[in-house]
Design a protein around this motif. Structure first.
Motif, PDB file in Angstrom:
ATOM      1  N   ALA A  96      74.581   5.994 -31.386  1.00 28.57           N
ATOM      2  CA  ALA A  96      75.574   5.482 -32.351  1.00 28.57           C
ATOM      3  C   ALA A  96      76.838   5.033 -31.608  1.00 28.57           C
ATOM      4  CB  ALA A  96      75.910   6.570 -33.361  1.00 28.57           C
ATOM      5  N   THR A  97      77.222   5.774 -30.568  1.00 27.64           N
ATOM      6  CA  THR A  97      78.370   5.368 -29.757  1.00 27.64           C
ATOM      7  C   THR A  97      78.089   4.020 -29.091  1.00 27.64           C
ATOM      8  OG1 THR A  97      78.535   7.719 -29.168  1.00 27.64           O
ATOM      9  CG2 THR A  97      80.017   6.178 -28.037  1.00 27.64           C
ATOM     10  N   ALA A  98      76.885   3.897 -28.547  1.00 26.39           N
ATOM     11  CA  ALA A  98      76.510   2.647 -27.872  1.00 26.39           C
ATOM     12  C   ALA A  98      76.590   1.470 -28.838  1.00 26.39           C
ATOM     13  CB  ALA A  98      75.099   2.766 -27.293  1.00 26.39           C
ATOM     14  N   HIS A  99      76.099   1.671 -30.058  1.00 18.99           N
ATOM     15  CA  HIS A  99      76.161   0.583 -31.050  1.00 18.99           C
ATOM     16  C   HIS A  99      77.614   0.239 -31.385  1.00 18.99           C
ATOM     17  CE1 HIS A  99      72.067  -0.492 -32.245  1.00 18.99           C
ATOM     18  NE2 HIS A  99      71.723   0.782 -32.112  1.00 18.99           N
ATOM     19  N   ALA A 100      78.444   1.252 -31.551  1.00 21.62           N
ATOM     20  CA  ALA A 100      79.864   0.991 -31.886  1.00 21.62           C
ATOM     21  C   ALA A 100      80.544   0.230 -30.754  1.00 21.62           C
ATOM     22  CB  ALA A 100      80.570   2.314 -32.150  1.00 21.62           C
ATOM     23  N   LEU A 159      72.192  -3.681 -25.989  1.00 22.33           N
ATOM     24  CA  LEU A 159      72.347  -3.976 -27.425  1.00 22.33           C
ATOM     25  C   LEU A 159      73.032  -5.318 -27.659  1.00 22.33           C
ATOM     26  CD1 LEU A 159      73.500  -0.434 -28.651  1.00 22.33           C
ATOM     27  CD2 LEU A 159      71.182  -1.425 -28.766  1.00 22.33           C
ATOM     28  N   LEU A 160      73.565  -5.919 -26.601  1.00 24.07           N
ATOM     29  CA  LEU A 160      74.265  -7.194 -26.759  1.00 24.07           C
ATOM     30  C   LEU A 160      73.257  -8.303 -27.023  1.00 24.07           C
ATOM     31  CD1 LEU A 160      76.850  -6.913 -23.825  1.00 24.07           C
ATOM     32  CD2 LEU A 160      77.195  -6.364 -26.254  1.00 24.07           C
ATOM     33  N   PRO A 161      73.591  -9.236 -27.926  1.00 23.52           N
ATOM     34  CA  PRO A 161      72.666 -10.320 -28.252  1.00 23.52           C
ATOM     35  C   PRO A 161      72.213 -11.083 -27.004  1.00 23.52           C
ATOM     36  CG  PRO A 161      74.545 -10.335 -29.740  1.00 23.52           C
ATOM     37  CD  PRO A 161      74.853  -9.310 -28.674  1.00 23.52           C
ATOM     38  N   PRO A 167      64.459  -8.764 -29.227  1.00 21.85           N
ATOM     39  CA  PRO A 167      65.499  -8.044 -29.976  1.00 21.85           C
ATOM     40  C   PRO A 167      64.928  -6.909 -30.826  1.00 21.85           C
ATOM     41  CG  PRO A 167      65.245 -10.299 -30.794  1.00 21.85           C
ATOM     42  CD  PRO A 167      64.412 -10.190 -29.565  1.00 21.85           C
ATOM     43  N   ARG A 168      63.615  -6.994 -31.145  1.00 16.66           N
ATOM     44  CA  ARG A 168      63.003  -5.916 -31.940  1.00 16.66           C
ATOM     45  C   ARG A 168      63.048  -4.602 -31.170  1.00 16.66           C
ATOM     46  NH1 ARG A 168      57.153  -6.808 -34.078  1.00 16.66           N
ATOM     47  NH2 ARG A 168      57.437  -4.569 -34.367  1.00 16.66           N
TER      48      ARG A 168
END
Ligand SMILES: CN1CCN(Cc2ccc(Cn3ccc4ccc(-c5n[nH]c(N)c5C#N)cc43)cc2)CC1
Length: 243
Positions: A96-100, A159-161, A167-168
């Motif tokens: 969750a930290t990584a996503h934030a 996680l970066l585009p 991306p899946r």
């Protein structure tokens, strides 16, 4: 995303320029700058540490050097930044930290060594309006922050585009649905008398999805019951049924 890392061991961060992350940098998806903390020392010995007030083992990293380094690094380029300080005493770094953090324009990592960085460096940064996150990558003790930064940068950058080919993969990460992922298989169908589970070769996508979910529930119950608890009693029942 722009990432800056301040460290007394710049070469520790060389792995960031290899493989997937190296390609992301080459493609301009990510910018990484590594700075040698000793560039902000002014004495012949380039001292970055000193004895702890109050006594105790080891040395503490001097505030003056860190203060000058972060003044410069945070100012150029002038982007809103989050200052990340790895420490055994930090809040847990999680997916969750990584996503934030993947949504941030800029991350600046301060790699401590010895017994850590003088607390006033963090107080001063916060007083100047900088968001400061003290984080830990796990309940074990390392020798410095560099390895933790490698872990966190990889977890965020993937996680970066555009960084991951598929991306899946990030969307179906472990923990993305709160569970550990189940077992994976590839060819050959039989290897050392061990066969791939029939369901995976049967082409029934609903059955495959159910089997994978059951294996994930079973594995999570066995290895990380804490994750299952967080999902509530239904998940535990489902895990018991899946076994
Ligand atoms: C008297 N006290 C003085 C402090 N020690 C505690 C202590 C403090 C620092 C260090 C070494 N170190 C220096 C910077 C630094 C950054 C991250 C990490 C780190 N370790 N484990 C993680 N998950 C980490 C992360 N992320 C370790 C670091 C070792 C032990 C207790 C006794």
């Amino acid at each position: 995303m722009r990432i800056d890392v301040v460290t007394i061991f710049p070469s520790y961060l060389q792995p960031l320029r290899e493989a997937l992350l190296g390609r992301a940098i080459d493609r301009g998806l990510l910018e990484v700058a590594v700075h040698d903390l000793r560039d902000w020392t002014h004495d012949v010995h380039q001292a970055v540490d000193d004895s702890p007030y109050g006594g105790g083992p080891g040395m503490v990293m001097r505030p003056q050097v860190w203060g000058e380094a972060l003044d410069d690094v945070l100012a150029t380029p002038d982007l809103p930044a989050r200052l990340v300080v790895p420490t055994p005493a930090g809040r847990p770094f999680t997916q969750a930290t990584a996503h934030a953090w993947a949504a941030e324009e800029r991350l600046v990592f301060a790699c401590g060594r010895y017994e850590g960085i003088d607390e006033r460096v963090l107080l001063d940064a916060r007083a100047r309006g900088i968001t400061v996150d003290e984080v830990s990558i796990g309940d074990y003790v390392l020798v410095g922050g560099e390895v933790a930064v490698l872990v966190m940068v990889e977890a965020v950058a993937r996680l970066l585009p555009g960084v991951l080919g598929n991306p899946r993969s990030a969307a179906e990460d472990s923990f993305s649905d709160g569970l550990l992922e189940g077992p994976s298989y590839t060819r050959p169908e039989v290897w050392r008398e061990l066969a791939v589970p029939d369901v995976l070769r049967g082409g029934n996508h609903a059955a495959i999805a159910r089997w994978r979910r059951d294996r994930a529930l079973e594995r999570t119950r066995d290895r990380r019951p804490d994750l299952l608890d967080a999902l509530g009693p239904d998940a535990l029942d489902a895990a018991d049924r899946a076994a």
